[in-house]
Design an enzyme around this catalytic site. Sequence first.
Site, PDB file in Angstrom:
ATOM      1  N   CYS A   1      -6.292   3.145  -9.330  1.00 57.03           N
ATOM      2  CA  CYS A   1      -5.077   2.403  -9.697  1.00 57.03           C
ATOM      3  C   CYS A   1      -5.458   1.036 -10.278  1.00 57.03           C
ATOM      4  O   CYS A   1      -6.309   0.332  -9.708  1.00 57.03           O
ATOM      5  CB  CYS A   1      -4.224   2.208  -8.446  1.00 57.03           C
ATOM      6  SG  CYS A   1      -2.777   1.186  -8.759  1.00 57.03           S
TER       7      CYS A   1
ATOM      8  N   HIS B   1     -11.614   1.926   5.213  1.00 59.02           N
ATOM      9  CA  HIS B   1     -10.598   2.363   4.244  1.00 59.02           C
ATOM     10  C   HIS B   1     -11.267   2.495   2.875  1.00 59.02           C
ATOM     11  O   HIS B   1     -12.064   1.634   2.477  1.00 59.02           O
ATOM     12  CB  HIS B   1      -9.460   1.337   4.184  1.00 59.02           C
ATOM     13  CG  HIS B   1      -8.305   1.794   3.323  1.00 59.02           C
ATOM     14  ND1 HIS B   1      -8.343   1.710   1.947  1.00 59.02           N
ATOM     15  CD2 HIS B   1      -7.125   2.357   3.630  1.00 59.02           C
ATOM     16  CE1 HIS B   1      -7.216   2.197   1.452  1.00 59.02           C
ATOM     17  NE2 HIS B   1      -6.455   2.598   2.457  1.00 59.02           N
TER      18      HIS B   1
ATOM     19  N   GLU C   1     -10.453   1.989  -0.161  1.00 58.71           N
ATOM     20  CA  GLU C   1     -10.384   0.885  -1.125  1.00 58.71           C
ATOM     21  C   GLU C   1     -11.313  -0.257  -0.711  1.00 58.71           C
ATOM     22  O   GLU C   1     -12.046  -0.814  -1.539  1.00 58.71           O
ATOM     23  CB  GLU C   1      -8.940   0.369  -1.224  1.00 58.71           C
ATOM     24  CG  GLU C   1      -8.812  -0.748  -2.235  1.00 58.71           C
ATOM     25  CD  GLU C   1      -7.472  -1.461  -2.170  1.00 58.71           C
ATOM     26  OE1 GLU C   1      -6.430  -0.802  -1.997  1.00 58.71           O
ATOM     27  OE2 GLU C   1      -7.479  -2.703  -2.292  1.00 58.71           O
TER      28      GLU C   1
ATOM     29  N   SER D   1      -2.354   6.376   6.169  1.00 60.92           N
ATOM     30  CA  SER D   1      -1.889   5.574   5.025  1.00 60.92           C
ATOM     31  C   SER D   1      -1.699   4.117   5.441  1.00 60.92           C
ATOM     32  O   SER D   1      -0.835   3.807   6.272  1.00 60.92           O
ATOM     33  CB  SER D   1      -0.575   6.160   4.496  1.00 60.92           C
ATOM     34  OG  SER D   1       0.103   5.207   3.719  1.00 60.92           O
ATOM     35  N   SER D   2      -2.489   3.235   4.851  1.00 63.07           N
ATOM     36  CA  SER D   2      -2.445   1.819   5.206  1.00 63.07           C
ATOM     37  C   SER D   2      -1.081   1.203   4.908  1.00 63.07           C
ATOM     38  O   SER D   2      -0.507   0.499   5.736  1.00 63.07           O
ATOM     39  CB  SER D   2      -3.536   1.077   4.434  1.00 63.07           C
ATOM     40  OG  SER D   2      -3.356  -0.305   4.504  1.00 63.07           O
ATOM     41  N   ASN D   3      -0.555   1.476   3.709  1.00 64.51           N
ATOM     42  CA  ASN D   3       0.715   0.816   3.372  1.00 64.51           C
ATOM     43  C   ASN D   3       1.843   1.307   4.269  1.00 64.51           C
ATOM     44  O   ASN D   3       2.756   0.559   4.612  1.00 64.51           O
ATOM     45  CB  ASN D   3       1.025   0.976   1.875  1.00 64.51           C
ATOM     46  CG  ASN D   3       1.572   2.333   1.533  1.00 64.51           C
ATOM     47  OD1 ASN D   3       2.766   2.551   1.624  1.00 64.51           O
ATOM     48  ND2 ASN D   3       0.718   3.278   1.159  1.00 64.51           N
TER      49      ASN D   3
ATOM     50  N   SER E   1       2.588   6.742  -0.695  1.00 64.46           N
ATOM     51  CA  SER E   1       1.987   8.062  -0.925  1.00 64.46           C
ATOM     52  C   SER E   1       2.841   9.185  -0.331  1.00 64.46           C
ATOM     53  O   SER E   1       2.364  10.307  -0.185  1.00 64.46           O
ATOM     54  CB  SER E   1       0.580   8.085  -0.321  1.00 64.46           C
ATOM     55  OG  SER E   1       0.583   7.550   0.982  1.00 64.46           O
TER      56      SER E   1
END
Length: 387
Positions: free
Chosen positions: A135, A163, A165, A300-302, A362
């Site tokens: 992204c 993680h 990212e 999922s972090s977010n 996601s």
Amino acid sequence: MTSYEDPEVRYTYRSTLVDQLRAEGEFQVGRIRLLMPQSFGFCWGVDRALAMVNDARKEYQGKPMWLLNSIIHNPRVNDDMGEMGIQFLKGKQSVPGALEELNESDVVIVPAFSAMVEEMEDLKSRGVKVVDTTCPWVIKPHKRAEKYVREGFTTVVHGTVGHDETRATCSLVRSLGGEFVIVHDMREAEILARYLEGTLDAQELLSGLHPQAVRKNFEPTPHLQRVGVINQTTMLASESRSIAERLRQALLKRWGEQELSDRFRDFDTICQATQENQDAATAVVDSSPDLFLVVGGYDSSNTRNLARVGDAAGVPAWHIQGPDCISVDCLEYRERHTGEIKTKKDWLPEGPISVAFTAGASTPDAILGQVVERVVAVAGESLGQEV
Ligand code: SF4
């Protein structure tokens, strides 16, 4: 790919119920009031990654196609990848030994979170065709970290050890000869701040952080003279700002105003979708719903951070993965502090109630729609023709 709003992706994961709820904002069904935030669900980066996968499947039809790791942090979407014949090189669904045998005939998809420098170099050396869905928002912390290394700053990442990212960002820093420190939350930031202001020693600092928060041979004294802060794109924005401010104050206290600009940098790298979903979630929990259901992959972090928005407002917030987490007398959820998967009995109050929903970047609308349907059914109501 002509548009990131790929119609095939939207068709696969859309929900007409969620489309309608999104337009309405809130809706009464019998005794239950459904509240939807103004922004939730699939972000631009996820739409784009899935559209790129669709394009690659057409372009490289017949070639062995692999995902380096999860395409995004949602089990349903990753299962769908497997059903399309795309296999995994890493993670729980990986094919043992496949990574070592890749060659020019293989196509490898790099997920939206990016990949470690070493992984990208390995793929290049094997001559595989790489479809890089990283992204553009993830590039932002990379660019800033590069700049910090060039200018002699150690990069402080507000993120999660392990993680994808943050692993990619730290590998980039490492490859450039720089140093990093990962702080996961305000508690770890406080430990770093106390070291920076001179009230903790190096041993106390290192034992207070995650063992992989710094690289091997990290030496606090030379490596923490100058620090620059970035964030994993999906962290809780308000916490990221508090962490940067706490570190700034620590250096101010230690070195004074004159030296601060030479010793401290801060750059907000939270992505726009994360910020918008958190702001919208904050607005919806401000109306004090009885429950706040946050739907998304447990890894999922977010999504995890959206659940924290509910906690901050004092609203009972439950992070659930999908409709299978819901039954009449029991709710399966991820406990925020420990990460354990737990169950709660008698989770849905009697009488008139309001239930707010949101979904991570996601999470397909289709899953959120199934969750809403299940909650309404468990409440003894029916959506019927009303929505
Ligand atoms: S959550 Fe943000 S950084 Fe991650 S894929 Fe979506 S837009 Fe990109």
